[in-house]
Design a protein around this motif. Structure first.
Motif, PDB file in Angstrom:
ATOM      1  N   ALA A  44       0.829  -1.191   0.000  1.00 19.27           N
ATOM      2  CA  ALA A  44       0.000   0.000   0.000  1.00 19.27           C
ATOM      3  C   ALA A  44       0.872   1.253   0.000  1.00 19.27           C
ATOM      4  N   ILE A  45       0.342   2.305  -0.592  1.00 15.74           N
ATOM      5  CA  ILE A  45       1.015   3.596  -0.611  1.00 15.74           C
ATOM      6  C   ILE A  45       0.759   4.318   0.708  1.00 15.74           C
ATOM      7  N   ASP A  46       1.795   4.889   1.268  1.00 15.19           N
ATOM      8  CA  ASP A  46       1.692   5.626   2.524  1.00 15.19           C
ATOM      9  C   ASP A  46       1.176   7.030   2.217  1.00 15.19           C
ATOM     10  N   ALA A  47      -0.118   7.212   2.362  1.00 10.57           N
ATOM     11  CA  ALA A  47      -0.747   8.513   2.116  1.00 10.57           C
ATOM     12  C   ALA A  47      -2.085   8.542   2.823  1.00 10.57           C
ATOM     13  N   SER A  48      -2.671   9.730   2.929  1.00  9.73           N
ATOM     14  CA  SER A  48      -3.963   9.872   3.597  1.00  9.73           C
ATOM     15  C   SER A  48      -5.055  10.221   2.592  1.00  9.73           C
ATOM     16  N   ALA A  49      -6.297   9.991   2.994  1.00 15.83           N
ATOM     17  CA  ALA A  49      -7.439  10.212   2.110  1.00 15.83           C
ATOM     18  C   ALA A  49      -7.535  11.659   1.661  1.00 15.83           C
ATOM     19  N   GLU A  50      -7.144  12.567   2.530  1.00 12.89           N
ATOM     20  CA  GLU A  50      -7.332  13.989   2.247  1.00 12.89           C
ATOM     21  C   GLU A  50      -6.361  14.534   1.204  1.00 12.89           C
ATOM     22  N   SER A  51      -5.332  13.768   0.884  1.00 15.76           N
ATOM     23  CA  SER A  51      -4.345  14.233  -0.092  1.00 15.76           C
ATOM     24  C   SER A  51      -3.831  13.037  -0.883  1.00 15.76           C
ATOM     25  N   LEU A  52      -4.626  12.583  -1.842  1.00 16.71           N
ATOM     26  CA  LEU A  52      -4.257  11.406  -2.626  1.00 16.71           C
ATOM     27  C   LEU A  52      -3.235  11.799  -3.695  1.00 16.71           C
ATOM     28  N   PRO A  53      -2.131  11.066  -3.782  1.00 16.35           N
ATOM     29  CA  PRO A  53      -1.042  11.445  -4.697  1.00 16.35           C
ATOM     30  C   PRO A  53      -1.253  10.956  -6.129  1.00 16.35           C
ATOM     31  N   PHE A  54      -2.418  11.267  -6.697  1.00 12.59           N
ATOM     32  CA  PHE A  54      -2.757  10.811  -8.038  1.00 12.59           C
ATOM     33  C   PHE A  54      -3.374  11.950  -8.840  1.00 12.59           C
ATOM     34  N   ALA A  55      -3.227  11.861 -10.151  1.00 14.90           N
ATOM     35  CA  ALA A  55      -3.825  12.851 -11.034  1.00 14.90           C
ATOM     36  C   ALA A  55      -5.331  12.663 -11.118  1.00 14.90           C
ATOM     37  N   ASP A  56      -6.020  13.693 -11.566  1.00 14.95           N
ATOM     38  CA  ASP A  56      -7.465  13.611 -11.749  1.00 14.95           C
ATOM     39  C   ASP A  56      -7.813  12.436 -12.668  1.00 14.95           C
ATOM     40  N   GLY A  57      -8.860  11.703 -12.302  1.00 13.41           N
ATOM     41  CA  GLY A  57      -9.351  10.629 -13.152  1.00 13.41           C
ATOM     42  C   GLY A  57      -8.380   9.493 -13.387  1.00 13.41           C
ATOM     43  N   SER A  58      -7.520   9.222 -12.409  1.00 14.17           N
ATOM     44  CA  SER A  58      -6.511   8.166 -12.575  1.00 14.17           C
ATOM     45  C   SER A  58      -7.103   6.763 -12.510  1.00 14.17           C
ATOM     46  N   PHE A  59      -8.296   6.622 -11.925  1.00 20.22           N
ATOM     47  CA  PHE A  59      -8.856   5.292 -11.682  1.00 20.22           C
ATOM     48  C   PHE A  59     -10.276   5.182 -12.247  1.00 20.22           C
ATOM     49  N   ASP A  60     -10.671   3.941 -12.487  1.00 21.02           N
ATOM     50  CA  ASP A  60     -12.029   3.678 -12.950  1.00 21.02           C
ATOM     51  C   ASP A  60     -13.029   3.729 -11.806  1.00 21.02           C
ATOM     52  N   HIS A  70     -15.059   7.134   8.758  1.00 22.78           N
ATOM     53  CA  HIS A  70     -15.329   7.695  10.083  1.00 22.78           C
ATOM     54  C   HIS A  70     -14.052   8.010  10.849  1.00 22.78           C
ATOM     55  N   GLN A  71     -12.904   7.614  10.299  1.00 23.71           N
ATOM     56  CA  GLN A  71     -11.645   7.847  10.983  1.00 23.71           C
ATOM     57  C   GLN A  71     -10.811   8.955  10.333  1.00 23.71           C
ATOM     58  N   TRP A  72     -11.302   9.505   9.238  1.00 27.69           N
ATOM     59  CA  TRP A  72     -10.543  10.545   8.551  1.00 27.69           C
ATOM     60  C   TRP A  72     -10.560  11.847   9.334  1.00 27.69           C
ATOM     61  N   GLN A  73      -9.513  12.632   9.173  1.00 23.16           N
ATOM     62  CA  GLN A  73      -9.453  13.930   9.838  1.00 23.16           C
ATOM     63  C   GLN A  73     -10.407  14.929   9.195  1.00 23.16           C
ATOM     64  N   ASN A  74     -10.614  14.812   7.885  1.00 25.70           N
ATOM     65  CA  ASN A  74     -11.479  15.748   7.176  1.00 25.70           C
ATOM     66  C   ASN A  74     -12.310  14.977   6.167  1.00 25.70           C
ATOM     67  N   LEU A  75     -13.549  14.684   6.522  1.00 26.89           N
ATOM     68  CA  LEU A  75     -14.416  13.865   5.672  1.00 26.89           C
ATOM     69  C   LEU A  75     -14.619  14.512   4.304  1.00 26.89           C
ATOM     70  N   GLU A  76     -14.945  15.798   4.303  1.00 24.94           N
ATOM     71  CA  GLU A  76     -15.232  16.482   3.050  1.00 24.94           C
ATOM     72  C   GLU A  76     -14.043  16.418   2.102  1.00 24.94           C
ATOM     73  N   ALA A  77     -12.851  16.679   2.621  1.00 20.62           N
ATOM     74  CA  ALA A  77     -11.655  16.653   1.774  1.00 20.62           C
ATOM     75  C   ALA A  77     -11.400  15.259   1.228  1.00 20.62           C
ATOM     76  N   GLY A  78     -11.575  14.234   2.075  1.00 17.24           N
ATOM     77  CA  GLY A  78     -11.329  12.864   1.635  1.00 17.24           C
ATOM     78  C   GLY A  78     -12.299  12.424   0.550  1.00 17.24           C
ATOM     79  N   CYS A 122     -13.995  14.372  -1.473  1.00 21.34           N
ATOM     80  CA  CYS A 122     -13.696  15.145  -2.687  1.00 21.34           C
ATOM     81  C   CYS A 122     -12.509  14.541  -3.428  1.00 21.34           C
ATOM     82  N   GLU A 123     -11.522  14.071  -2.696  1.00 26.75           N
ATOM     83  CA  GLU A 123     -10.359  13.446  -3.320  1.00 26.75           C
ATOM     84  C   GLU A 123     -10.747  12.145  -4.019  1.00 26.75           C
ATOM     85  N   MET A 124     -11.607  11.363  -3.397  1.00 25.33           N
ATOM     86  CA  MET A 124     -12.073  10.132  -4.041  1.00 25.33           C
ATOM     87  C   MET A 124     -12.792  10.441  -5.349  1.00 25.33           C
ATOM     88  N   ARG A 125     -13.628  11.464  -5.318  1.00 31.48           N
ATOM     89  CA  ARG A 125     -14.338  11.863  -6.538  1.00 31.48           C
ATOM     90  C   ARG A 125     -13.348  12.363  -7.591  1.00 31.48           C
TER      91      ARG A 125
END
Length: 256
Positions: A81-97, A106-114, A116-119
């Motif tokens: 696994a990559i060592d990173a957090s949900a709020e700052s994903l180290p990937f370009a826009d639209g990198s995944f399907d 429920h454990q993230w520091q910032n739900l909204e940011a996380g 948004c990053e998934m989207r």
């Protein structure tokens, strides 16, 4: 707050994460629901991946997990696994399907940011397995461990908040929990109350780590007495024979 092992959320998995996979194994019924929700997505990012549960073996999965303790428990055939957090994903826009997260938001520091990053990094569906806090508070464990249940309900974001963060057309499906559920979150033991007497089972449920040791011990002893004198079975014994239990677990999916 970042912990010594890298845990970026409210729980310290450097303390409670050892032996996690012994109790928190992927439940096949939930796996099938997740695969169906992912559709034909080939490249999937798993955010807050933990020990790697629910990562489909027939997809190209990139896992993101800040806790070294949890990363170390991934199965041998899974990519590191990559060592990173949900709020700052180290990937370009639209990198995944598709983007996936299970028992993590429920454990993230910032739900909204996380969210948004998934989207942002997914050009297809976002799939989230989580619990409805309204239903969490209705579980029978509240009668014995009220502080644990109150803590758990407080940590889970409301479904309305999640929907607002995700935008688009959000689908929410309740996931019935099988009696012999392999993934030992609290409601997995709905008909197996003796499991809460096992320290390892409690340790694999992070909410127990937020209450004092005295409070936890009082809760365990209260349940033990109720089991010994037959009160639990008088009130809830029918659950021992139920094939499934509809509790707080939900699967959320949004694509547009």
């Amino acid at each position: 707050m970042t912990r010594a092992d890298g845990s970026a959320g409210d729980a310290d998995y450097g303390v409670i994460g050892s032996g996690y996979r012994q109790y928190r194994r992927p439940e096949p019924e939930f796996e099938r629901a997740i695969v169906a929700a992912l559709g034909d997505a080939r490249r999937v990012v798993n955010v807050g991946a933990g020990a790697g549960s629910y990562e489909p073996d027939n997809r190209e999965v990139t896992a993101v997990e800040p806790s070294a303790t949890m990363r170390a428990q991934r199965r041998a055939h899974q990519a590191p696994a990559i060592d990173a957090s949900a709020e700052s994903l180290p990937f370009a826009d639209g990198s995944f399907d598709a983007a996936l997260s299970t028992f993590s938001i429920h454990q993230w520091q910032n739900l909204e940011a996380g969210l948004c990053e998934m989207r942002r990094v997914s050009r297809g569906p976002v799939v989230i397995m989580t619990c409805d806090p309204v239903q969490v508070e209705k579980f029978w464990l509240r009668d014995y461990a009220p502080e644990v249940i109150e803590t758990e309900a407080r940590r889970y974001p409301s479904l309305e908040r999640i929907q607002a963060c995700l935008g688009g057309t959000v689908e929410i499906e309740t996931l019935p929990i099988p009696l012999a559920c392999a993934d030992g979150f609290a409601e997995a033991y709905f008909g197996r109350p003796e499991m809460f007497l096992d320290p390892g089972a409690r340790k694999a449920n992070s909410a127990w780590s937020f209450v004092s040791q005295d409070s936890a011990l009082r809760s365990v002893e209260s349940l033990r007495r109720s089991l010994d004198n037959g009160r639990w079975d008088e009130e809830h014994g029918g659950l021992r024979a139920c094939s499934h239990f509809e509790g707080s677990l939900v699967l959320i999916r949004v694509e547009d």
